[in-house]
Scaffold this motif. Structure first.
Motif, PDB file in Angstrom:
ATOM      1  N   LEU A   1      34.373  31.628 -63.575  1.00  0.00           N
ATOM      2  CA  LEU A   1      35.520  32.356 -64.116  1.00  0.00           C
ATOM      3  C   LEU A   1      36.099  33.315 -63.081  1.00  0.00           C
ATOM      4  O   LEU A   1      37.310  33.502 -62.998  1.00  0.00           O
ATOM      5  CB  LEU A   1      35.114  33.118 -65.379  1.00  0.00           C
ATOM      6  N   ALA A   2      35.220  33.940 -62.279  1.00  0.00           N
ATOM      7  CA  ALA A   2      35.696  34.843 -61.234  1.00  0.00           C
ATOM      8  C   ALA A   2      36.509  34.080 -60.191  1.00  0.00           C
ATOM      9  O   ALA A   2      37.554  34.551 -59.735  1.00  0.00           O
ATOM     10  CB  ALA A   2      34.509  35.549 -60.581  1.00  0.00           C
ATOM     11  N   ALA A   3      36.035  32.894 -59.822  1.00  0.00           N
ATOM     12  CA  ALA A   3      36.771  32.082 -58.850  1.00  0.00           C
ATOM     13  C   ALA A   3      38.118  31.656 -59.419  1.00  0.00           C
ATOM     14  O   ALA A   3      39.146  31.682 -58.720  1.00  0.00           O
ATOM     15  CB  ALA A   3      35.941  30.860 -58.464  1.00  0.00           C
ATOM     16  N   ALA A   4      38.133  31.261 -60.703  1.00  0.00           N
ATOM     17  CA  ALA A   4      39.390  30.862 -61.341  1.00  0.00           C
ATOM     18  C   ALA A   4      40.357  32.034 -61.425  1.00  0.00           C
ATOM     19  O   ALA A   4      41.575  31.861 -61.288  1.00  0.00           O
ATOM     20  CB  ALA A   4      39.117  30.298 -62.728  1.00  0.00           C
ATOM     21  N   ALA A   5      39.827  33.254 -61.637  1.00  0.00           N
ATOM     22  CA  ALA A   5      40.681  34.440 -61.690  1.00  0.00           C
ATOM     23  C   ALA A   5      41.338  34.701 -60.340  1.00  0.00           C
ATOM     24  O   ALA A   5      42.524  35.043 -60.266  1.00  0.00           O
ATOM     25  CB  ALA A   5      39.850  35.649 -62.115  1.00  0.00           C
ATOM     26  N   ILE A   6      40.584  34.523 -59.258  1.00  0.00           N
ATOM     27  CA  ILE A   6      41.157  34.693 -57.917  1.00  0.00           C
ATOM     28  C   ILE A   6      42.306  33.718 -57.717  1.00  0.00           C
ATOM     29  O   ILE A   6      43.360  34.068 -57.174  1.00  0.00           O
ATOM     30  CB  ILE A   6      40.061  34.494 -56.844  1.00  0.00           C
ATOM     31  N   HIS A   7      42.096  32.486 -58.161  1.00  0.00           N
ATOM     32  CA  HIS A   7      43.153  31.482 -58.016  1.00  0.00           C
ATOM     33  C   HIS A   7      44.393  31.873 -58.819  1.00  0.00           C
ATOM     34  O   HIS A   7      45.523  31.816 -58.307  1.00  0.00           O
ATOM     35  CB  HIS A   7      42.629  30.120 -58.480  1.00  0.00           C
ATOM     36  N   GLU A   8      44.203  32.255 -60.074  1.00  0.00           N
ATOM     37  CA  GLU A   8      45.336  32.564 -60.943  1.00  0.00           C
ATOM     38  C   GLU A   8      46.085  33.817 -60.495  1.00  0.00           C
ATOM     39  O   GLU A   8      47.278  33.958 -60.748  1.00  0.00           O
ATOM     40  CB  GLU A   8      44.859  32.742 -62.390  1.00  0.00           C
ATOM     41  N   LEU A   9      45.393  34.740 -59.827  1.00  0.00           N
ATOM     42  CA  LEU A   9      46.019  35.983 -59.386  1.00  0.00           C
ATOM     43  C   LEU A   9      46.660  35.864 -58.007  1.00  0.00           C
ATOM     44  O   LEU A   9      47.407  36.757 -57.597  1.00  0.00           O
ATOM     45  CB  LEU A   9      44.970  37.111 -59.348  1.00  0.00           C
ATOM     46  N   GLY A  10      46.355  34.809 -57.281  1.00  0.00           N
ATOM     47  CA  GLY A  10      46.794  34.687 -55.899  1.00  0.00           C
ATOM     48  C   GLY A  10      48.093  33.932 -55.725  1.00  0.00           C
ATOM     49  O   GLY A  10      48.634  33.351 -56.671  1.00  0.00           O
ATOM     50  N   PRO A  11      48.592  33.919 -54.496  1.00  0.00           N
ATOM     51  CA  PRO A  11      49.857  33.228 -54.214  1.00  0.00           C
ATOM     52  C   PRO A  11      49.763  31.709 -54.314  1.00  0.00           C
ATOM     53  O   PRO A  11      50.783  31.033 -54.319  1.00  0.00           O
ATOM     54  CB  PRO A  11      50.177  33.667 -52.781  1.00  0.00           C
ATOM     55  N   ARG A  12      48.536  31.169 -54.395  1.00  0.00           N
ATOM     56  CA  ARG A  12      48.361  29.711 -54.488  1.00  0.00           C
ATOM     57  C   ARG A  12      48.176  29.243 -55.934  1.00  0.00           C
ATOM     58  O   ARG A  12      47.734  28.129 -56.174  1.00  0.00           O
ATOM     59  CB  ARG A  12      47.138  29.283 -53.665  1.00  0.00           C
ATOM     60  N   LYS A  13      48.519  30.078 -56.907  1.00  0.00           N
ATOM     61  CA  LYS A  13      48.241  29.759 -58.302  1.00  0.00           C
ATOM     62  C   LYS A  13      48.984  28.518 -58.776  1.00  0.00           C
ATOM     63  O   LYS A  13      48.548  27.864 -59.741  1.00  0.00           O
ATOM     64  CB  LYS A  13      48.598  30.952 -59.196  1.00  0.00           C
ATOM     65  N   ASP A  14      50.110  28.179 -58.148  1.00  0.00           N
ATOM     66  CA  ASP A  14      50.846  26.977 -58.547  1.00  0.00           C
ATOM     67  C   ASP A  14      50.247  25.711 -57.949  1.00  0.00           C
ATOM     68  O   ASP A  14      50.650  24.596 -58.303  1.00  0.00           O
ATOM     69  CB  ASP A  14      52.320  27.094 -58.137  1.00  0.00           C
ATOM     70  N   GLY A  15      49.298  25.875 -57.025  1.00  0.00           N
ATOM     71  CA  GLY A  15      48.606  24.725 -56.457  1.00  0.00           C
ATOM     72  C   GLY A  15      47.355  24.406 -57.252  1.00  0.00           C
ATOM     73  O   GLY A  15      47.027  25.066 -58.242  1.00  0.00           O
ATOM     74  N   PRO A  16      46.610  23.387 -56.853  1.00  0.00           N
ATOM     75  CA  PRO A  16      45.402  22.994 -57.601  1.00  0.00           C
ATOM     76  C   PRO A  16      44.237  23.949 -57.385  1.00  0.00           C
ATOM     77  O   PRO A  16      44.158  24.643 -56.360  1.00  0.00           O
ATOM     78  CB  PRO A  16      45.079  21.603 -57.036  1.00  0.00           C
ATOM     79  N   PHE A  17      43.359  24.014 -58.358  1.00  0.00           N
ATOM     80  CA  PHE A  17      42.086  24.726 -58.241  1.00  0.00           C
ATOM     81  C   PHE A  17      40.998  23.678 -58.383  1.00  0.00           C
ATOM     82  O   PHE A  17      40.736  23.166 -59.468  1.00  0.00           O
ATOM     83  CB  PHE A  17      41.961  25.799 -59.325  1.00  0.00           C
ATOM     84  N   VAL A  18      40.373  23.313 -57.282  1.00  0.00           N
ATOM     85  CA  VAL A  18      39.416  22.207 -57.237  1.00  0.00           C
ATOM     86  C   VAL A  18      38.023  22.778 -57.019  1.00  0.00           C
ATOM     87  O   VAL A  18      37.807  23.570 -56.104  1.00  0.00           O
ATOM     88  CB  VAL A  18      39.772  21.227 -56.099  1.00  0.00           C
ATOM     89  N   GLN A  19      37.077  22.382 -57.858  1.00  0.00           N
ATOM     90  CA  GLN A  19      35.732  22.929 -57.743  1.00  0.00           C
ATOM     91  C   GLN A  19      34.683  21.828 -57.624  1.00  0.00           C
ATOM     92  O   GLN A  19      34.860  20.731 -58.147  1.00  0.00           O
ATOM     93  CB  GLN A  19      35.410  23.837 -58.915  1.00  0.00           C
ATOM     94  N   ILE A  20      33.605  22.154 -56.928  1.00  0.00           N
ATOM     95  CA  ILE A  20      32.494  21.227 -56.710  1.00  0.00           C
ATOM     96  C   ILE A  20      31.193  21.990 -56.933  1.00  0.00           C
ATOM     97  O   ILE A  20      31.010  23.079 -56.381  1.00  0.00           O
ATOM     98  CB  ILE A  20      32.490  20.662 -55.273  1.00  0.00           C
ATOM     99  N   ASN A  21      30.290  21.414 -57.715  1.00  0.00           N
ATOM    100  CA  ASN A  21      28.948  21.971 -57.864  1.00  0.00           C
ATOM    101  C   ASN A  21      28.062  21.329 -56.802  1.00  0.00           C
ATOM    102  O   ASN A  21      27.664  20.173 -56.920  1.00  0.00           O
ATOM    103  CB  ASN A  21      28.399  21.694 -59.266  1.00  0.00           C
ATOM    104  N   CYS A  22      27.772  22.069 -55.760  1.00  0.00           N
ATOM    105  CA  CYS A  22      27.051  21.510 -54.608  1.00  0.00           C
ATOM    106  C   CYS A  22      25.599  21.181 -54.927  1.00  0.00           C
ATOM    107  O   CYS A  22      24.963  20.415 -54.197  1.00  0.00           O
ATOM    108  CB  CYS A  22      27.113  22.495 -53.430  1.00  0.00           C
TER     109      CYS A  22
END
Length: 465
Positions: A184-205
């Protein structure tokens, strides 16, 4: 307008199409393209004319040629293909997802004089679909900060740091125990940042082995390894213009750490089995519940890679360090259950809230959510009473803590890494049941197995000691 006049203006008509179109001769060389195809592929008209259609490196066409029997392409045998999903390669090397329609062209005598194909770029639809899935992961609500619930001083500091970090393009690393809300913290950074209109892609390593993880991150080309039957776009390529989130970064093998370090230094990457570099236009966010400095000292994590990703560190507090947020979180999860209508629970009794607040929550917020859901099922309706809570909560709250801890609920062993000690404790409490231990820790069963292998934990010794 007569048919002759239509043929006269056919070129202009085709150039108004949004879909790419090209005609090939029977030998597969291109004899006509429209403007949309030029824009879609990045090739000039001169580069495409008289080139073989294999210039697009279509993964479906690879299989079609293999199945073509005496023909160079399967299309000459089946005569038509409709709505075929495939990936083609642009001049830049980027793969785009398209839907293809193809048909043979025959003269009046039935002789094949060529073929026509149309390509519809659906990569924007893919991006929109990912965006919808990203937004659906957020919990929402007035009392939450992009799904993160809490009003304690510790959480207010986290919210402020997330807002500040979002405005930078530097790598962010989120530290926190399992279940504290790193995703959720990572998603918040994405939504608050200038790249929010781009994709948010995540991987569980931690969920993939080394070879699969490498392919998942970087992608691969057809034939790169056994089973690579078609091109695969990697997560870095999908994240262009947005953010890529690597969860459980501490579990990434050293060999892949080297490649990730190079990506951060050169801002480019290569697919598995390919040597053509592709530019990376994505911000890197990582997360871990491990002590990476300690792992670096033990040579199990590259020190240079650690310093490269540890530019903006954010530490999420465990739930036991912000107990004032527990009633708010518990009521939040109850309200969500009420909204679904599946569990007609009335709320939490004061005694239940006291027990929840007193519990240490080794699985943090994720464990609290599971406990509330369990209680709602047991309760059926009305208030959630102490007897409705999971057994371990009342038992642990009643048991002595610290050095006086009982044999049933021992304190973490001194001298062991926190993660290993918590895993051993969870396995003992669960009687060796790995799934139950995973639920206590707020992780997957695969993660429990990986950590057992990592720390060399013998189940027989855990149960008998």
């Amino acid at each position: 307008m007569t048919e002759q006049e239509i043929n006269l203006y056919l070129k202009e008509i085709l150039n108004t199409m949004h879909d790419g179109l090209f005609l090939t001769r029977p030998d597969g060389t291109i004899m006509m393209v429209n403007d949309a195809l030029v824009r879609m592929t990045g090739y000039s008209r001169q580069e495409l004319m008289n080139a073989r259609c294999s210039i697009f490196d279509c993964d479906v066409c690879h299989r079609s040629r293999a199945e073509g029997s005496r023909h160079w392409c399967r299309l000459f045998k089946i005569k038509r293909e409709n709505m075929k999903s495939c990936h083609i390669r642009r001049k830049s090397g980027e793969y785009i997802h398209v839907v293809k329609n193809a048909s043979l062209l025959q003269d009046g005598d039935g002789e094949v004089i060529g073929a026509v194909e149309t390509l519809t770029d659906i990569s924007e639809l893919d991006a929109r679909d990912r965006k919808i899935k990203e937004l659906s992961r957020l919990l929402g609500g007035e009392e939450s900060f992009f799904g993160m619930v809490g009003r304690s001083e510790a959480m207010r500091r986290v919210y402020d740091l997330l807002e500040r970090a979002a405005q930078s393009d530097a790598p962010v690393i989120i530290f926190g125990e399992s279940g504290t809300g790193k995703e959720l913290a990572a998603a918040a950074i994405h939504e608050l940042g200038p790249r929010k209109d781009g994709p948010f892609v995540q991987i569980n390593c931690a969920a993939l082995n080394e070879s699969l993880l490498e392919s998942e991150i970087f992608g691969h080309v057809k034939g790169a390894f056994t089973g690579a039957y078609r091109h695969r776009k990697g997560r870095f390529e999908e994240a262009q213009g947005g953010d890529v989130f690597l969860d459980e970064i501490g579990d990434v093998p050293l060999s892949i750490q080297v490649k990730l370090l190079r990506v951060l230094e050169t801002r480019s990457f290569e697919r598995v089995g390919d040597n053509r570099p592709l530019p990376l236009d994505a911000r890197l966010i990582t997360a871990t519940n491990q002590d990476l400095r300690a792992l670096a000292e033990e040579k199990r994590f590259r020190e240079d890679f650690f310093y490269r990703i540890n530019v903006i560190p954010i530490h999420l507090p465990p739930l036991r360090d912000r107990r004032e947020d527990i009633p708010l979180l518990a009521e939040h999860f109850v309200r969500r259950l009420q909204e679904t209508g599946k569990e007609p629970v009335g709320g939490l009794a004061p005694q239940s809230l006291e027990l929840l607040t007193a519990y240490s929550w080794p699985g943090n917020v994720r464990e609290l959510k599971s406990a509330v859901e369990y209680a709602a099922v047991v309760c059926r309706d009305g208030l959630i009473l102490p007897e409705h809570l999971p057994p371990q909560i009342a038992s642990v709250c009643a048991a002595p803590q610290g050095p006086e801890a009982t044999a049933d609920f021992p304190a973490p062993q001194a001298g062991l890494p926190r993660q290993k000690a918590e895993l051993i404790q969870a396995l003992r409490q669960a009687g060796g049941n790995k799934s139950a231990a995973a639920r206590q820790l707020g992780v997957s069963r695969i993660t429990v197995l990986n950590r057992m292998r990592k720390y060399g934990i013998d189940m027989r010794k855990v149960i008998t000691s």
